[in-house]
Design a protein around this motif. Structure first.
Motif, mmCIF file in Angstrom:
data_model
loop_
_atom_site.group_PDB
_atom_site.id
_atom_site.type_symbol
_atom_site.label_atom_id
_atom_site.label_comp_id
_atom_site.label_asym_id
_atom_site.label_seq_id
_atom_site.Cartn_x
_atom_site.Cartn_y
_atom_site.Cartn_z
ATOM 1 N N ALA A 246 0.830 -1.368 0.037
ATOM 2 C CA ALA A 246 0.133 0.101 -0.017
ATOM 3 C C ALA A 246 0.994 1.266 -0.001
ATOM 4 O O ALA A 246 0.303 2.239 -0.104
ATOM 5 C CB ALA A 246 -0.805 -0.048 1.196
ATOM 6 N N ILE A 247 2.027 1.273 0.370
ATOM 7 C CA ILE A 247 3.154 2.303 0.283
ATOM 8 C C ILE A 247 3.323 2.509 -1.118
ATOM 9 O O ILE A 247 3.353 1.786 -2.069
ATOM 10 C CB ILE A 247 4.297 1.950 1.075
ATOM 11 N N SER A 248 3.667 4.004 -1.497
ATOM 12 C CA SER A 248 3.837 4.416 -2.936
ATOM 13 C C SER A 248 5.241 3.941 -3.161
ATOM 14 O O SER A 248 6.058 3.324 -2.356
ATOM 15 C CB SER A 248 3.954 5.969 -2.985
ATOM 16 N N TRP A 249 5.448 3.908 -4.554
ATOM 17 C CA TRP A 249 6.610 3.659 -5.237
ATOM 18 C C TRP A 249 7.735 4.062 -4.631
ATOM 19 O O TRP A 249 8.801 3.548 -4.073
ATOM 20 C CB TRP A 249 6.567 3.577 -6.667
ATOM 21 N N ARG A 250 7.727 5.400 -4.417
ATOM 22 C CA ARG A 250 8.979 6.300 -3.923
ATOM 23 C C ARG A 250 9.022 5.876 -2.453
ATOM 24 O O ARG A 250 10.154 5.785 -2.040
ATOM 25 C CB ARG A 250 8.425 7.650 -3.986
ATOM 26 N N GLY A 251 8.106 5.822 -1.668
ATOM 27 C CA GLY A 251 8.171 5.494 -0.312
ATOM 28 C C GLY A 251 8.810 3.986 -0.285
ATOM 29 O O GLY A 251 9.662 4.021 0.641
ATOM 30 N N PHE A 252 8.389 3.175 -1.131
ATOM 31 C CA PHE A 252 8.941 1.825 -0.857
ATOM 32 C C PHE A 252 10.409 1.521 -1.176
ATOM 33 O O PHE A 252 11.188 1.072 -0.480
ATOM 34 C CB PHE A 252 8.170 0.770 -1.870
ATOM 35 N N ILE A 253 10.842 2.318 -2.422
ATOM 36 C CA ILE A 253 12.307 2.180 -2.832
ATOM 37 C C ILE A 253 13.130 3.056 -1.772
ATOM 38 O O ILE A 253 14.219 2.530 -1.620
ATOM 39 C CB ILE A 253 12.372 2.805 -4.237
ATOM 40 N N GLY A 254 12.432 4.169 -1.308
ATOM 41 C CA GLY A 254 13.390 4.616 -0.142
ATOM 42 C C GLY A 254 13.692 3.602 0.992
ATOM 43 O O GLY A 254 14.716 3.775 1.316
ATOM 44 N N MET A 255 12.770 3.112 1.419
ATOM 45 C CA MET A 255 12.874 2.128 2.467
ATOM 46 C C MET A 255 13.824 0.997 2.188
ATOM 47 O O MET A 255 14.697 0.362 2.895
ATOM 48 C CB MET A 255 11.542 1.369 2.752
ATOM 49 N N VAL A 256 13.731 0.298 0.758
ATOM 50 C CA VAL A 256 14.721 -0.575 0.260
ATOM 51 C C VAL A 256 16.065 -0.038 0.638
ATOM 52 O O VAL A 256 16.939 -0.638 0.868
ATOM 53 C CB VAL A 256 14.279 -0.959 -0.863
ATOM 54 N N LEU A 257 16.369 1.286 -0.197
ATOM 55 C CA LEU A 257 17.832 1.772 -0.229
ATOM 56 C C LEU A 257 17.910 1.934 1.263
ATOM 57 O O LEU A 257 19.283 1.836 1.528
ATOM 58 C CB LEU A 257 17.675 2.980 -0.960
ATOM 59 N N LEU B 221 25.953 7.738 -14.755
ATOM 60 C CA LEU B 221 26.006 8.704 -15.825
ATOM 61 C C LEU B 221 25.676 8.247 -17.192
ATOM 62 O O LEU B 221 25.184 9.052 -17.850
ATOM 63 C CB LEU B 221 27.517 9.329 -15.831
ATOM 64 N N GLU B 222 25.664 7.101 -17.289
ATOM 65 C CA GLU B 222 25.261 6.422 -18.625
ATOM 66 C C GLU B 222 23.736 6.242 -18.601
ATOM 67 O O GLU B 222 22.958 6.388 -19.792
ATOM 68 C CB GLU B 222 25.812 5.300 -19.086
ATOM 69 N N ASP B 223 23.019 6.179 -17.291
ATOM 70 C CA ASP B 223 21.626 6.071 -17.505
ATOM 71 C C ASP B 223 21.144 6.886 -16.317
ATOM 72 O O ASP B 223 20.960 6.408 -15.169
ATOM 73 C CB ASP B 223 21.399 4.793 -17.523
ATOM 74 N N VAL B 224 21.085 8.094 -16.639
ATOM 75 C CA VAL B 224 20.686 9.188 -15.321
ATOM 76 C C VAL B 224 19.198 9.005 -14.762
ATOM 77 O O VAL B 224 18.938 9.449 -13.862
ATOM 78 C CB VAL B 224 21.112 10.455 -15.673
ATOM 79 N N SER B 225 18.468 8.490 -15.772
ATOM 80 C CA SER B 225 16.904 8.316 -15.391
ATOM 81 C C SER B 225 16.716 7.491 -14.115
ATOM 82 O O SER B 225 16.115 7.804 -13.274
ATOM 83 C CB SER B 225 16.203 7.813 -16.567
ATOM 84 N N GLY B 226 17.386 6.406 -14.023
ATOM 85 C CA GLY B 226 17.185 5.527 -13.057
ATOM 86 C C GLY B 226 15.786 5.265 -12.495
ATOM 87 O O GLY B 226 15.469 5.024 -11.322
ATOM 88 N N ASP B 227 14.858 5.327 -13.489
ATOM 89 C CA ASP B 227 13.311 4.888 -12.793
ATOM 90 C C ASP B 227 13.285 3.517 -12.224
ATOM 91 O O ASP B 227 12.422 3.524 -11.580
ATOM 92 C CB ASP B 227 12.537 5.192 -14.022
ATOM 93 N N ARG B 228 13.985 2.641 -12.855
ATOM 94 C CA ARG B 228 13.364 1.320 -12.506
ATOM 95 C C ARG B 228 14.915 0.806 -11.838
ATOM 96 O O ARG B 228 14.561 0.016 -10.673
ATOM 97 C CB ARG B 228 13.282 0.364 -13.587
ATOM 98 N N ASP B 229 15.681 0.784 -12.420
ATOM 99 C CA ASP B 229 16.842 0.064 -11.777
ATOM 100 C C ASP B 229 17.834 1.187 -11.050
ATOM 101 O O ASP B 229 18.185 2.277 -11.528
ATOM 102 C CB ASP B 229 17.743 -0.633 -12.565
ATOM 103 N N TYR B 230 18.521 0.636 -9.976
ATOM 104 C CA TYR B 230 19.260 1.652 -9.124
ATOM 105 C C TYR B 230 20.863 1.038 -9.305
ATOM 106 O O TYR B 230 21.198 -0.395 -8.835
ATOM 107 C CB TYR B 230 19.196 1.944 -7.754
#
Length: 305
Positions: A42-53, A67-76
């Motif tokens: 139920a947590i938002s994507w941003r909140g969930f990935i923040g907890m994982v990190l 630097l080659e893929d600065v978007s990083g929307d899916r993979d970190y």
């Protein structure tokens, strides 16, 4: 307490304790993990990935900018001890990740020259995916293994609510477990034979089967001369505990020195010995107490004619 009661109480306690331990430990942890996974979904994507990190930071991983893929929307891209790791998250408890998800992450790891990867989801990872990850440097974190990593990072109020709910369910199950234990004890009590009647019968058997003892008969000694009878009687009376000595004052009077003249048990013992001598049964007995006892001399006959 009979064996029947002991067995019933023992079974009830064993079942109740086992149920309490299971429901308050193993099952409660499973229930908490299941409720936690639902809360994470139920947590938002941003909140969930923040907890994982944040959880991975505690392991030593640090997020870096690719630097080659600065978007990083899916993979970190993460770094630990000089090596880079690729993090891929699937945010939904309905995910069932298979072999393809592992192969896709493995390809990204090779493409970006990373040391390995981490595949994270609140859902499940099937056996094929685990087999493929074992051959490569891919770590898998699904619902069952992810919740312990993120549990302490949940908002305090939400975590307390989860624990309160799972605790209440655990207590209800413990109560039902003890009820089942009580029924189990009753069933054991009814199934076992009652050993009380058998024990009572066994206890009564020795008395019921024992024949009454025959009365002891004291045979009279062979007829002897009267002087021999007098001598034997004096010696026999001297062996009694309350008799000091016995002497013949006259041919028909036997003087017996006793501790007490009013002790009927002592008199009965004396007469029993006198009556064994047929020629002396009517002898006059003079019971003489100690001089300083204050008692009066007593005269009697064991048998009179």
């Amino acid at each position: 307490m009979t064996t029947q009661w002991i067995a019933a109480i023992g079974v009830a306690i064993a079942i109740g304790c086992a149920a309490s331990f299971y429901f308050l430990t193993f099952q409660r942890r499973r229930d908490e993990a299941a409720a936690g996974i639902v809360a994470l979904s139920a947590i938002s994507w941003r909140g969930f990935i923040g907890m994982v990190l944040q959880a991975l930071r505690r392991r030593g991983y640090v997020q870096v900018v690719d630097l080659e893929d600065v978007s990083g929307d899916r993979d970190y891209m993460l770094e630990r001890e000089g090596a880079r790791w690729l993090l891929s998250c699937k945010h939904a408890s309905t995910y069932v990740l298979g072999r393809n998800a592992v192969q896709a992450l493995s390809s990204e790891v090779l493409l970006k020259s990373a040391a390995g990867g981490l595949l994270v989801t609140q859902g499940k990872i099937d056996a094929e995916a685990r087999g493929a990850a074992g051959k490569q440097r891919i770590e898998l974190l699904d619902g069952a293994t992810l919740w312990p990593e993120l549990r302490d990072l949940m908002p305090a109020g939400e975590l307390d609510a989860i624990r309160a709910k799972t605790g209440a369910v655990a207590r209800q199950r413990v109560l039902l477990g003890w009820l089942f234990a009580l029924l189990g004890g009753v069933a054991v009590f009814l199934a076992m034979p009652d050993d009380a009647p058998a024990a009572n019968a066994a206890a009564a058997t020795p008395y019921a089967d024992t024949a009454p003892a025959a009365p002891v008969r004291i045979e009279a000694p062979p007829h002897a001369p009267i002087e021999t009878q007098r001598s034997d009687l004096s010696r026999a009376l001297g062996t009694l505990p309350d008799v000091d000595r016995a002497i013949w004052a006259t041919g028909s009077t036997l003087q017996i020195f006793v501790a007490r003249v009013d002790d009927q048990a002592s008199v009965d013992a004396i007469c029993a010995l006198v009556l064994r001598h047929p020629d002396l049964t009517s002898s006059r007995l003079q019971l003489t107490p100690p001089a300083d006892s204050g008692q009066q001399t007593r005269f009697l006959q064991c048998r009179s004619f």
